[in-house]
Design an enzyme around this catalytic site. Structure first.
Site, PDB file in Angstrom:
ATOM      1  N   GLU A   1       0.878  -1.164   0.000  1.00 24.78           N
ATOM      2  CA  GLU A   1       0.000   0.000   0.000  1.00 24.78           C
ATOM      3  C   GLU A   1       0.920   1.219   0.000  1.00 24.78           C
ATOM      4  O   GLU A   1       1.501   1.547   1.044  1.00 24.78           O
ATOM      5  CB  GLU A   1      -0.877   0.005   1.257  1.00 24.78           C
ATOM      6  CG  GLU A   1      -1.812  -1.175   1.364  1.00 24.78           C
ATOM      7  CD  GLU A   1      -3.003  -1.048   0.422  1.00 24.78           C
ATOM      8  OE1 GLU A   1      -3.819  -1.976   0.412  1.00 24.78           O
ATOM      9  OE2 GLU A   1      -3.068  -0.039  -0.305  1.00 24.78           O
TER      10      GLU A   1
ATOM     11  N   CYS B   1      -2.066   9.141   1.928  1.00 25.61           N
ATOM     12  CA  CYS B   1      -1.683   8.591   0.630  1.00 25.61           C
ATOM     13  C   CYS B   1      -2.750   8.893  -0.422  1.00 25.61           C
ATOM     14  O   CYS B   1      -2.436   9.126  -1.580  1.00 25.61           O
ATOM     15  CB  CYS B   1      -1.519   7.095   0.734  1.00 25.61           C
ATOM     16  SG  CYS B   1      -2.916   6.351   1.567  1.00 25.61           S
TER      17      CYS B   1
HETATM   18  O1  TXE Z   1       6.803   5.768   4.971  1.00 27.99           O
HETATM   19  P1  TXE Z   1       8.151   4.942   4.948  1.00 27.99           P
HETATM   20  P2  TXE Z   1       6.309   6.846   6.018  1.00 27.99           P
HETATM   21  C1  TXE Z   1       2.688   6.264   2.180  1.00 27.99           C
HETATM   22  C2  TXE Z   1       2.601   7.711   1.855  1.00 27.99           C
HETATM   23  C3  TXE Z   1       4.030   8.145   2.047  1.00 27.99           C
HETATM   24  C4  TXE Z   1       4.560   7.247   3.136  1.00 27.99           C
HETATM   25  C5  TXE Z   1       4.644   7.950   4.444  1.00 27.99           C
HETATM   26  O2  TXE Z   1       2.064   7.890   0.622  1.00 27.99           O
HETATM   27  O3  TXE Z   1       4.730   7.909   0.894  1.00 27.99           O
HETATM   28  O4  TXE Z   1       3.631   6.189   3.234  1.00 27.99           O
HETATM   29  O5  TXE Z   1       4.843   7.108   5.472  1.00 27.99           O
HETATM   30  C6  TXE Z   1       9.486   1.079   7.665  1.00 27.99           C
HETATM   31  N1  TXE Z   1      12.331  -2.426   5.199  1.00 27.99           N
HETATM   32  N2  TXE Z   1       1.424   5.747   2.660  1.00 27.99           N
HETATM   33  O6  TXE Z   1       7.148   8.042   5.900  1.00 27.99           O
HETATM   34  O7  TXE Z   1       9.289   5.829   5.200  1.00 27.99           O
HETATM   35  C7  TXE Z   1       9.397   2.353   8.466  1.00 27.99           C
HETATM   36  O8  TXE Z   1      10.060   2.214   9.702  1.00 27.99           O
HETATM   37  C8  TXE Z   1      11.189  -2.561   5.893  1.00 27.99           C
HETATM   38  C9  TXE Z   1       0.634   4.925   1.780  1.00 27.99           C
HETATM   39  O9  TXE Z   1       6.143   6.252   7.384  1.00 27.99           O
HETATM   40  O10 TXE Z   1       8.126   4.169   3.740  1.00 27.99           O
HETATM   41  C10 TXE Z   1       7.892   2.490   8.628  1.00 27.99           C
HETATM   42  O11 TXE Z   1       7.452   1.654   9.657  1.00 27.99           O
HETATM   43  N3  TXE Z   1      10.539  -1.531   6.511  1.00 27.99           N
HETATM   44  C11 TXE Z   1      -0.549   4.289   2.359  1.00 27.99           C
HETATM   45  C12 TXE Z   1       7.368   1.977   7.299  1.00 27.99           C
HETATM   46  O12 TXE Z   1       8.437   1.225   6.727  1.00 27.99           O
HETATM   47  C13 TXE Z   1      11.108  -0.311   6.421  1.00 27.99           C
HETATM   48  C14 TXE Z   1      -1.164   4.874   3.522  1.00 27.99           C
HETATM   49  C15 TXE Z   1       6.957   3.078   6.325  1.00 27.99           C
HETATM   50  O13 TXE Z   1       8.019   3.985   6.233  1.00 27.99           O
HETATM   51  C16 TXE Z   1      12.312  -0.074   5.718  1.00 27.99           C
HETATM   52  C17 TXE Z   1      -0.245   5.658   4.281  1.00 27.99           C
HETATM   53  C18 TXE Z   1      12.916  -1.216   5.083  1.00 27.99           C
HETATM   54  N4  TXE Z   1      14.054  -1.115   4.384  1.00 27.99           N
HETATM   55  C19 TXE Z   1       0.994   6.096   3.862  1.00 27.99           C
HETATM   56  N5  TXE Z   1      12.600   1.254   5.798  1.00 27.99           N
HETATM   57  C20 TXE Z   1      -1.559   3.606   1.455  1.00 27.99           C
HETATM   58  N6  TXE Z   1      -1.342   3.459   0.180  1.00 27.99           N
HETATM   59  O14 TXE Z   1      -2.576   3.117   1.942  1.00 27.99           O
HETATM   60  C21 TXE Z   1      11.605   1.830   6.535  1.00 27.99           C
HETATM   61  N7  TXE Z   1      10.718   0.895   6.906  1.00 27.99           N
END
Ligand code: TXE
Length: 522
Positions: free
Chosen positions: A240, A274
């Site tokens: 997602e 998102c």
């Molecule tokens: O995301 P991140 P954020 C998307 C939104 C935006 C982002 C914001 O569009 O782009 O999420 O959320 C973990 N391996 N959506 O900044 O940085 C990290 O610790 C595994 C879409 O939090 O990607 C956190 O717990 N995990 C959505 C999680 O990943 C890892 C709804 C997300 O972090 C990692 C909401 C790794 N290598 C927000 N690195 C929808 N489409 O429904 C980090 N994390």
């Protein structure tokens, strides 16, 4: 992280410490998965009636702890209390309720009708049925923007499908994440059935571990890393990811309502959504009038700390880095020709705030049209005809949700059916996330797979196919040894099932039945 090996969470408005949670190490994960599998067995062995009672208890506990949960979310994210209530708690409660109803209706097994082969298969004393079995342990990795609703709804659905869950919440909102484990424990779910762990290493380590599915919600950039890690063990993933959602406003829309919908859709949770409205596409004939309505609505929005002032509509962003990123993105947009109509900077109040911002006249090739802006920034443009509006809406690598605003619902449905986004709403935005019976998810840079609804459930279970043959016949006509007689029978099978009208299909099928019967002579 600190010498106490805890993760501290700060309030983005006051900088106060909200709380701290223990940090887990990557080498703890195999033990946690073993514990989870053990609990999953306990949960799986529980009578369905007892499972339903436990889910109902979870519902009432969430209701009774609503204010405490909302306050924790507000202190950890800076979002207004009303949003914690209606986008976090309400979405979570409706999902539990839907899961209870789903579990009550879920048949133990489902017979498969073989279509054209049904009669033959029946005659041969055979049948197929499916029993959906849980995958095992589901890893949920969640973002900061809906620290309760996103992981909690995914966890409730995973458990309802019979799985155990290991949840890694965002390091920016660990307190709200860990609260989820306490809710499941208080409701009487087996310990370790829903386990919450935090730590800088945990996200990646979990994606490399022996779990049975990963549900990742986050940025497209991290989504790619998760998929790459998961491919090591061929672990299935649901992704997602981000969005750059379009809102089309036709000249026959209810413009006042559409203006309110656009402003809420763009600036709820300070635009850190998102599926927030990011690209406003307005029919040329009503462009300036509609823009005035939207600007007027936006000017009225009060920004601040809703725990001190319930009239606040716009809360804070998650941290100072997020505000800085907005300033950089707006700076670039202005540099590339965009015009800031309102907002465009951080307000002069303490905390991680960024003003609701609307930018017009941004050239179509400019960066901001293509890249995700995870904050309160709305781009506006106009269009000539419906085809152009749909083309503009689809002119993005993201495809999560979109909306069409028109009083002519047939026109709306026509346009909606040509828009690529996973969900298209007519005369509304965003809120179907709170309708648990409907699928949630997108394609392209927005990821793939679905959470919520029957479609989400299907990704949390495996269709286990059982085919029963009573063994009425000693030999199937396609088994060894091959012979000209056998060849004729197989031709009859094909003729019997698929031949054109000319050939007597019935006589062919009767030959096949006779063939099966005669096998006994072989
Ligand atoms: O995301 P991140 P954020 C998307 C939104 C935006 C982002 C914001 O569009 O782009 O999420 O959320 C973990 N391996 N959506 O900044 O940085 C990290 O610790 C595994 C879409 O939090 O990607 C956190 O717990 N995990 C959505 C999680 O990943 C890892 C709804 C997300 O972090 C990692 C909401 C790794 N290598 C927000 N690195 C929808 N489409 O429904 C980090 N994390």
């Amino acid at each position: 992280m600190n010498e106490k090996n805890t993760l501290i969470s700060y309030n983005p408005i006051t900088d106060e410490i909200v709380g701290e949670v223990p940090i887990s190490r990557a080498d703890e994960i195999p033990i946690l998965i073993r514990n989870a599998k053990r609990s999953q067995k306990k949960w799986g062995a529980m009578e369905r009636k007892q499972q339903l009672i436990t889910l109902s208890k979870l519902l009432s506990i969430c209701v009774s702890r609503t204010d405490e949960i909302c306050e924790t979310i507000c202190r950890e994210t800076g979002k207004p209390f009303s949003e914690a209530l209606n986008t976090e708690i309400l979405a979570s409660l409706t999902t539990i309720d839907w899961c209870i109803d789903w579990l009550r209706r879920q048949p133990n097994t489902m017979e498969i009708h073989q279509g054209k082969l049904q009669m033959m298969i029946r005659y041969l004393g055979r049948s197929s049925y499916i029993r959906y079995r849980p995958l095992g342990v589901v890893a949920i990795i969640s973002p900061f923007n809906f620290p309760l609703a996103i992981p909690f709804t995914q966890a409730v659905m995973s458990v309802t499908a019979g799985n155990a869950v290991i949840l890694k919440p965002s390091s920016k909102t660990p307190i709200s994440g860990h609260l989820i484990e306490s809710l499941f424990l208080e409701a009487g779910f087996p310990p370790n059935l829903v386990k919450v762990i935090s730590g800088p290493e945990i996200g990646e380590a979990l994606t490399l571990s022996d779990v049975d599915r990963i549900i990742f919600t986050g940025s497209s950039e991290t989504g790619r890393k998760v998929m790459a890690s998961a491919s090591q063990r061929l672990t299935p993933v649901t992704l997602e990811l981000g969005g750059k959602d379009a809102m089309i406003v036709t000249e026959d829309a209810d413009l006042k309502r559409a203006a309110s919908g656009a402003v809420w859709g763009a600036f709820v949770n300070s635009g850190q959504v998102c599926a927030a409205v990011k690209r406003l596409i307005v029919h040329k004939d009503i462009y300036s009038y509609f823009l005035d309505l939207v600007l007027f609505e936006t000017e009225k929005l009060k920004q601040g700390n809703s725990l001190l002032d319930p009239d606040v509509s716009i809360g804070a962003m998650i941290d100072k880095e997020a505000v800085q990123k907005m300033e950089e993105q707006v700076g670039k947009a202005v540099h590339e020709g965009g015009r800031v109509l309102i907002g465009g900077s951080a307000p002069k109040i303490p905390g991680s705030f960024f003003q609701p911002t609307i930018i017009s006249e941004l050239p179509p090739k400019a960066t901001m049209w293509k890249t995700e802006t995870f904050g309160p920034i709305l781009l506006v443009t106009s269009y000539e005809d419906d085809d152009e509006a749909v083309r503009l809406a689809n002119d993005s690598d993201f495809a999560l949700t979109a909306s069409v605003w028109t009083r002519n619902l047939e026109r709306g449905k026509r346009m909606a059916s040509s828009i690529r986004a996973g969900t298209v709403m007519i005369n509304n935005v965003l809120y179907t996330y709170g309708l648990p019976a409907t699928p949630w998810g997108g394609s392209g840079e927005s990821g793939f797979g679905r959470t919520h609804g029957q479609w989400g459930m299907m990704e949390l279970m495996e269709p286990h196919h059982i085919h029963v043959d009573k063994g009425n016949f000693p030999h199937d006509i396609w088994w060894f040894p091959y012979s000209s007689e056998g060849l004729e029978l197989n031709r009859d099978m094909i003729n019997g099932l698929f031949a054109h009208k000319g050939v007597s299909r019935l006589s062919s099928l009767l030959n096949v039945r006779k063939g099966f019967k005669d096998q006994t002579r072989r």
